[in-house]
Design a protein around this motif. Structure first.
Motif, PDB file in Angstrom:
ATOM      1  N   ALA A  13       0.836  -1.201   0.000  1.00  0.00           N
ATOM      2  CA  ALA A  13       0.000   0.000   0.000  1.00  0.00           C
ATOM      3  C   ALA A  13       0.870   1.250   0.000  1.00  0.00           C
ATOM      4  CB  ALA A  13      -0.903  -0.002   1.224  1.00  0.00           C
ATOM      5  N   ASP A  14       0.328   2.338  -0.583  1.00  0.00           N
ATOM      6  CA  ASP A  14       1.027   3.615  -0.542  1.00  0.00           C
ATOM      7  C   ASP A  14       1.026   4.141   0.890  1.00  0.00           C
ATOM      8  OD1 ASP A  14       1.525   3.582  -3.188  1.00  0.00           O
ATOM      9  OD2 ASP A  14      -0.274   4.695  -3.748  1.00  0.00           O
ATOM     10  N   LEU A  15       2.187   4.549   1.338  1.00  0.00           N
ATOM     11  CA  LEU A  15       2.321   4.922   2.732  1.00  0.00           C
ATOM     12  C   LEU A  15       2.849   6.349   2.850  1.00  0.00           C
ATOM     13  CD1 LEU A  15       1.923   3.392   5.402  1.00  0.00           C
ATOM     14  CD2 LEU A  15       4.342   2.854   5.361  1.00  0.00           C
ATOM     15  N   VAL A  16       2.174   7.155   3.683  1.00  0.00           N
ATOM     16  CA  VAL A  16       2.693   8.488   4.022  1.00  0.00           C
ATOM     17  C   VAL A  16       3.212   8.395   5.451  1.00  0.00           C
ATOM     18  CG1 VAL A  16       2.176  10.938   4.248  1.00  0.00           C
ATOM     19  CG2 VAL A  16       0.923   9.561   2.582  1.00  0.00           C
ATOM     20  N   LYS A  17       4.513   8.627   5.633  1.00  0.00           N
ATOM     21  CA  LYS A  17       5.082   8.492   6.974  1.00  0.00           C
ATOM     22  C   LYS A  17       5.268   9.862   7.618  1.00  0.00           C
ATOM     23  CE  LYS A  17       8.182   5.203   7.935  1.00  0.00           C
ATOM     24  NZ  LYS A  17       9.458   4.478   7.799  1.00  0.00           N
ATOM     25  N   VAL A  18       4.596  10.057   8.737  1.00  0.00           N
ATOM     26  CA  VAL A  18       4.696  11.313   9.466  1.00  0.00           C
ATOM     27  C   VAL A  18       5.212  11.004  10.866  1.00  0.00           C
ATOM     28  CG1 VAL A  18       3.483  13.430  10.114  1.00  0.00           C
ATOM     29  CG2 VAL A  18       2.601  12.027   8.246  1.00  0.00           C
ATOM     30  N   SER A  22       9.946  13.570  -1.498  1.00  0.00           N
ATOM     31  CA  SER A  22       8.746  12.745  -1.324  1.00  0.00           C
ATOM     32  C   SER A  22       7.572  13.358  -2.059  1.00  0.00           C
ATOM     33  CB  SER A  22       8.392  12.629   0.161  1.00  0.00           C
ATOM     34  OG  SER A  22       9.384  11.951   0.858  1.00  0.00           O
ATOM     35  N   ALA A  23       7.423  14.690  -1.922  1.00  0.00           N
ATOM     36  CA  ALA A  23       6.296  15.370  -2.560  1.00  0.00           C
ATOM     37  C   ALA A  23       6.371  15.245  -4.077  1.00  0.00           C
ATOM     38  CB  ALA A  23       6.272  16.838  -2.139  1.00  0.00           C
ATOM     39  N   ASP A  24       7.597  15.311  -4.613  1.00  0.00           N
ATOM     40  CA  ASP A  24       7.761  15.232  -6.066  1.00  0.00           C
ATOM     41  C   ASP A  24       7.549  13.821  -6.578  1.00  0.00           C
ATOM     42  OD1 ASP A  24       8.250  17.878  -6.388  1.00  0.00           O
ATOM     43  OD2 ASP A  24      10.443  17.710  -6.285  1.00  0.00           O
ATOM     44  N   HIS A  73       0.982  10.277  -3.618  1.00  0.00           N
ATOM     45  CA  HIS A  73       0.101  10.192  -2.451  1.00  0.00           C
ATOM     46  C   HIS A  73       0.535  11.150  -1.342  1.00  0.00           C
ATOM     47  CE1 HIS A  73       3.163   7.005  -2.210  1.00  0.00           C
ATOM     48  NE2 HIS A  73       3.185   7.263  -0.916  1.00  0.00           N
ATOM     49  N   VAL A  74       1.846  11.395  -1.234  1.00  0.00           N
ATOM     50  CA  VAL A  74       2.319  12.363  -0.234  1.00  0.00           C
ATOM     51  C   VAL A  74       1.839  13.756  -0.618  1.00  0.00           C
ATOM     52  CG1 VAL A  74       4.353  13.479   0.771  1.00  0.00           C
ATOM     53  CG2 VAL A  74       4.331  11.001   0.431  1.00  0.00           C
ATOM     54  N   SER A  75       1.980  14.061  -1.895  1.00  0.00           N
ATOM     55  CA  SER A  75       1.536  15.352  -2.398  1.00  0.00           C
ATOM     56  C   SER A  75       0.028  15.535  -2.167  1.00  0.00           C
ATOM     57  CB  SER A  75       1.897  15.443  -3.878  1.00  0.00           C
ATOM     58  OG  SER A  75       1.329  16.560  -4.449  1.00  0.00           O
ATOM     59  N   ARG A  76      -0.750  14.478  -2.443  1.00  0.00           N
ATOM     60  CA  ARG A  76      -2.204  14.554  -2.227  1.00  0.00           C
ATOM     61  C   ARG A  76      -2.520  14.799  -0.754  1.00  0.00           C
ATOM     62  NH1 ARG A  76      -2.674  10.025  -5.534  1.00  0.00           N
ATOM     63  NH2 ARG A  76      -3.216   8.682  -3.788  1.00  0.00           N
ATOM     64  N   PHE A  77      -1.764  14.137   0.126  1.00  0.00           N
ATOM     65  CA  PHE A  77      -2.004  14.287   1.565  1.00  0.00           C
ATOM     66  C   PHE A  77      -1.752  15.730   2.010  1.00  0.00           C
ATOM     67  CE2 PHE A  77      -0.346  14.086   5.999  1.00  0.00           C
ATOM     68  CZ  PHE A  77      -1.526  13.723   6.620  1.00  0.00           C
ATOM     69  N   VAL A  78      -0.647  16.308   1.540  1.00  0.00           N
ATOM     70  CA  VAL A  78      -0.325  17.676   1.953  1.00  0.00           C
ATOM     71  C   VAL A  78      -1.364  18.653   1.400  1.00  0.00           C
ATOM     72  CG1 VAL A  78       1.388  19.517   1.855  1.00  0.00           C
ATOM     73  CG2 VAL A  78       2.127  17.149   2.129  1.00  0.00           C
ATOM     74  N   GLU A  79      -1.794  18.431   0.158  1.00  0.00           N
ATOM     75  CA  GLU A  79      -2.812  19.318  -0.408  1.00  0.00           C
ATOM     76  C   GLU A  79      -4.126  19.207   0.368  1.00  0.00           C
ATOM     77  OE1 GLU A  79      -2.907  18.584  -4.646  1.00  0.00           O
ATOM     78  OE2 GLU A  79      -0.803  19.223  -4.769  1.00  0.00           O
ATOM     79  N   PHE A  80      -4.431  18.007   0.811  1.00  0.00           N
ATOM     80  CA  PHE A  80      -5.618  17.802   1.647  1.00  0.00           C
ATOM     81  C   PHE A  80      -5.460  18.546   2.974  1.00  0.00           C
ATOM     82  CE2 PHE A  80      -8.380  15.435   4.506  1.00  0.00           C
ATOM     83  CZ  PHE A  80      -9.466  15.091   3.714  1.00  0.00           C
ATOM     84  N   ASN A 139       4.130  25.450  -5.413  1.00  0.00           N
ATOM     85  CA  ASN A 139       5.345  26.004  -6.034  1.00  0.00           C
ATOM     86  C   ASN A 139       6.606  25.296  -5.565  1.00  0.00           C
ATOM     87  OD1 ASN A 139       3.800  27.858  -7.352  1.00  0.00           O
ATOM     88  ND2 ASN A 139       4.133  29.493  -5.857  1.00  0.00           N
ATOM     89  N   ARG A 140       6.456  24.396  -4.560  1.00  0.00           N
ATOM     90  CA  ARG A 140       7.593  23.689  -3.974  1.00  0.00           C
ATOM     91  C   ARG A 140       8.665  24.664  -3.471  1.00  0.00           C
ATOM     92  NH1 ARG A 140       4.302  20.069  -4.537  1.00  0.00           N
ATOM     93  NH2 ARG A 140       4.618  18.090  -5.631  1.00  0.00           N
ATOM     94  N   THR A 141       8.204  25.705  -2.751  1.00  0.00           N
ATOM     95  CA  THR A 141       9.147  26.679  -2.201  1.00  0.00           C
ATOM     96  C   THR A 141       9.826  26.071  -0.977  1.00  0.00           C
ATOM     97  OG1 THR A 141       7.515  28.314  -2.832  1.00  0.00           O
ATOM     98  CG2 THR A 141       9.384  29.085  -1.517  1.00  0.00           C
ATOM     99  N   THR A 142      11.125  25.819  -1.072  1.00  0.00           N
ATOM    100  CA  THR A 142      11.804  25.166   0.038  1.00  0.00           C
ATOM    101  C   THR A 142      12.459  26.189   0.949  1.00  0.00           C
ATOM    102  OG1 THR A 142      13.795  24.936  -1.261  1.00  0.00           O
ATOM    103  CG2 THR A 142      12.283  23.074  -1.285  1.00  0.00           C
ATOM    104  N   GLY A 143      12.910  25.704   2.100  1.00  0.00           N
ATOM    105  CA  GLY A 143      13.614  26.558   3.053  1.00  0.00           C
ATOM    106  C   GLY A 143      12.683  27.071   4.131  1.00  0.00           C
TER     107      GLY A 143
END
Lengths: 330, 308
Positions: A24-29, A259-261, A265-272, A305-309
């Motif tokens: 299964a796709d896993l998002v680890k927090v 991970s987001a890139d 599923h990680v990207s979807r989780f953060v957007e949620f 925008n994937r603004t890092t830092g």
């Protein structure tokens, strides 16, 4: 006999099993236990929305422990109740981990006193500093030393454990140093502090707003006056409109950019997570202060925008969330 | 005259000793009562505060949730059961074998002495230290990850000294005559140990196993250190499957949580409703411990009957 079969099987299994990854796709927090209730709520709803396609796991290693794992690339997202420290930035950099810093909610550190305390109608940041700074150790032990006119009563202090982000933030906001005095009752479990302050008329303590809100009948919150300003009570409204200062603070999630890139599923989780439709009501439900809607929009944009830092450099206190979001990371 | 005097003093001594006996016995009963009253007190307190959740079937079949009234302990219960399975399978044979070796086979020399001292000392090492060891050794060096296997192994290490020490005590208590009788009948050393010493020492060994497992089931610190989770809303793959080979070891590499961690998380939440869940979790944890002990006692009884 049976046992030896089982051990052989176990040893065999341990050598073979770890070669293939999870299905299964896993998002680890992992990370702060202060942020945990929010991430848990979001994860619960997200899993429902994904209909079992994606699984989310959330740990509570603490903000510092979480960053250690995050900067080794072991987790996708790190919960943090304070901004990333320079030493942690360096560790991330060494391992080539780029991160996106997103505010998840606000928390108002609440200074609480016993309901029987009728003298401290409000407290100033200077008075709090006098009570808590390292120089006060063994010296400031009576309420009448804090302000002339306070009664002759022993001063009994309760506070968050020194490993917590809550403690770090209190130290930064009030003491502007590295630590507090050592002679106070510290606990990682805020309910212990609630019991302590509720049970002693001379007590003073600090912890997150949620614990005060749940125990309003046993505790009294002290309005705080900063830089000679009007005393402000801790509340959802006052944290949101940035008048409760310097003790209201943003709490964060840090997302691993890779991970987001690479993991949709990680990207979807953060957007949620950053969708104001989900975040605002869920954050409120678990006892924290939601960001203003605009801040969630900005956070979502920042993530897309994937603004890092990080926008934090050194210790900063009393910066409103809108101002933070307007900054660009350096 | 003299003899009568002596006799009287003897009587006095006897009655004085009997008095001391009575005092010691009542003191012992008192201590026992205080201990069990405390246990019962805690249990009843947890039971009454956790009752509303304990009678709800959802509590056992649901995953953790932000809604205290919907939150359940399914993932924690499964995690604890599987971790304890690994712990028992690893710790019991290793511990008993090590104890037997030290007591029956090891030569008396300085090396054995050092091993013995270390084993006894290990029993007193704080559990968090085992967690740190496991984090470095199992999680990072052996790359086993933050899995059920790692947790089972660290708890096995934790209780190994307890099992070794109690095995040795139990074996030491077996009279020499038994062994010599076995040798006299032509048994070799392993036969004597396996057929006579081990069965006779079994009650003592099982007691050590129970004490050890009961300690392991309540540990949170080392399990948090190796990275157990708090929110996990799915179960590890089932150990048993429909198609061949019927047993599946994938669950060993699954992320997990255990009961003490779930309990701690709920206790430290601000909402009082979560504290009810925590109390209920405490009751279930105690019930699991008791069930484990009951199983051990049942095995002991069965084996005894089998021996006859």
């Amino acid at each position: 006999m049976k046992k030896s079969v089982a051990i052989t099987a176990l040893l065999f299994a341990s050598t073979t099993v770890f070669s293939f990854a999870h299905a299964a796709d896993l998002v680890k927090v992992d990370g702060s236990s202060t942020v945990f209730p929010i991430t848990e709520a979001i994860a619960e709803e997200f899993q429902k929305a994904e209909k079992g396609k994606t699984m989310v796991t959330v740990g509570i290693s603490g903000t510092g422990g979480g960053f250690k794992k995050f900067c080794r690339g072991e987790t996708d997202i790190s919960d943090a109740s304070r901004p990333i420290k320079d030493s942690e930035k360096q560790l991330c950099e060494e391992n080539g981990i780029q991160y996106i810093e997103l505010p998840a909610a606000l928390d108002a550190l609440t200074v609480v006193i016993n309901p029987k305390n009728d003298w401290a109608k409000h407290l100033t940041v200077e008075e709090l500093k006098m009570m808590w700074e390292p120089a006060a150790q063994g010296k400031i032990t009576n309420w009448n030393q804090v302000r002339p006119g306070f009664p002759d009563r022993p001063l009994v202090l309760f506070g968050a454990g020194t490993d917590s982000g809550t403690y770090d933030y209190f130290v930064e906001a009030i003491i502007e140093g590295k630590s507090t005095r050592g002679d106070f009752t510290a606990s990682e479990d805020d309910n212990v502090l609630v019991q302590g302050v509720a049970g002693n008329a001379n007590a003073l303590g600090f912890f997150g707003l949620a614990y005060y809100e749940e125990n309003k009948n046993k505790l009294k919150a002290a309005p705080i006056s900063w830089k000679g300003g009007k005393p402000v009570s801790p509340s959802v409204e006052n944290a949101k409109n940035a008048t409760y200062q310097p003790l209201s603070r943003p709490i964060f999630i840090y997302v691993n950019k890779k991970s987001a890139d690479e993991k949709a599923h990680v990207s979807r989780f953060v957007e949620f997570y950053m969708d104001k439709k989900h975040a605002a009501p869920l954050v409120k439900e678990v006892g924290y202060v939601p960001l203003p809607d605009k801040a969630y929009d900005l956070a979502l944009k920042k993530f897309k925008n994937r603004t890092t830092g990080t926008v934090f450099h050194g210790s900063e206190v009393g910066v409103g969330i809108e101002e933070l979001m307007a900054r660009s990371p350096k | 005259m003299n003899a009568a005097n002596n006799c009287k003093t003897l009587e006095q001594i006897v009655s004085a000793n009997k008095r001391i006996d009575v005092v010691m016995a009542s003191l012992g009963i008192l201590v026992l009562m205080v201990a069990s009253a405390m246990l019962i007190g805690v249990f009843v307190d947890l039971l009454t505060s956790g009752w509303p959740r304990l009678i709800s079937s959802e509590f056992y079949t649901n995953f953790p949730s932000r809604h205290p009234e919907k939150a359940g302990i399914l993932s924690a219960m499964t995690g604890t059961s599987l971790v304890m399975l690994v712990t028992a399978v690893v710790a019991i044979p290793l511990g008993v074998a090590a104890g037997l070796y030290l007591e029956e086979y090891a030569p008396r020399n300085w090396l054995t002495d050092i091993i013995e001292i270390n084993v006894s000392n290990l029993a007193g090492v704080p559990s968090i230290i085992y967690g740190l060891l496991a984090l470095g050794l199992f999680v990072h060096t052996f790359a086993l990850g933050e899995t059920i296997l790692t947790a089972g192994l660290v708890l096995a290490l934790l209780i190994l000294p307890v099992i070794i020490v109690s095995t040795r005590e139990a074996v030491r208590g077996i009279p020499r005559d038994l062994r010599e009788a076995a040798y006299g009948l032509g048994a070799d050393k392993w036969q004597a140990v396996r057929m006579y010493v081990l069965p006779a020492a079994r009650p003592g060994i099982l007691t050590g196993v129970i004490v050890g497992l009961a300690r392991a089931i309540g540990e949170a610190a080392p399990v948090i250190t190796i990275g157990a989770l708090t929110f996990i809303a799915f179960l590890p793959p089932s150990p048993i499957q429909a198609e061949a080979p019927f047993i599946n070891f994938e669950w060993l590499s699954s992320p997990f949580t255990v009961m003490p961690i779930q309990l701690f998380n709920w206790v430290s939440r601000p909402q009082a409703e979560f504290h009810i869940n925590a109390a209920a979790t405490g009751v279930v944890l105690m019930a699991m411990t008791l069930a484990m002990n009951a199983l051990a006692i049942y095995i002991r009884l069965r084996l005894r009957r089998h021996d006859r």
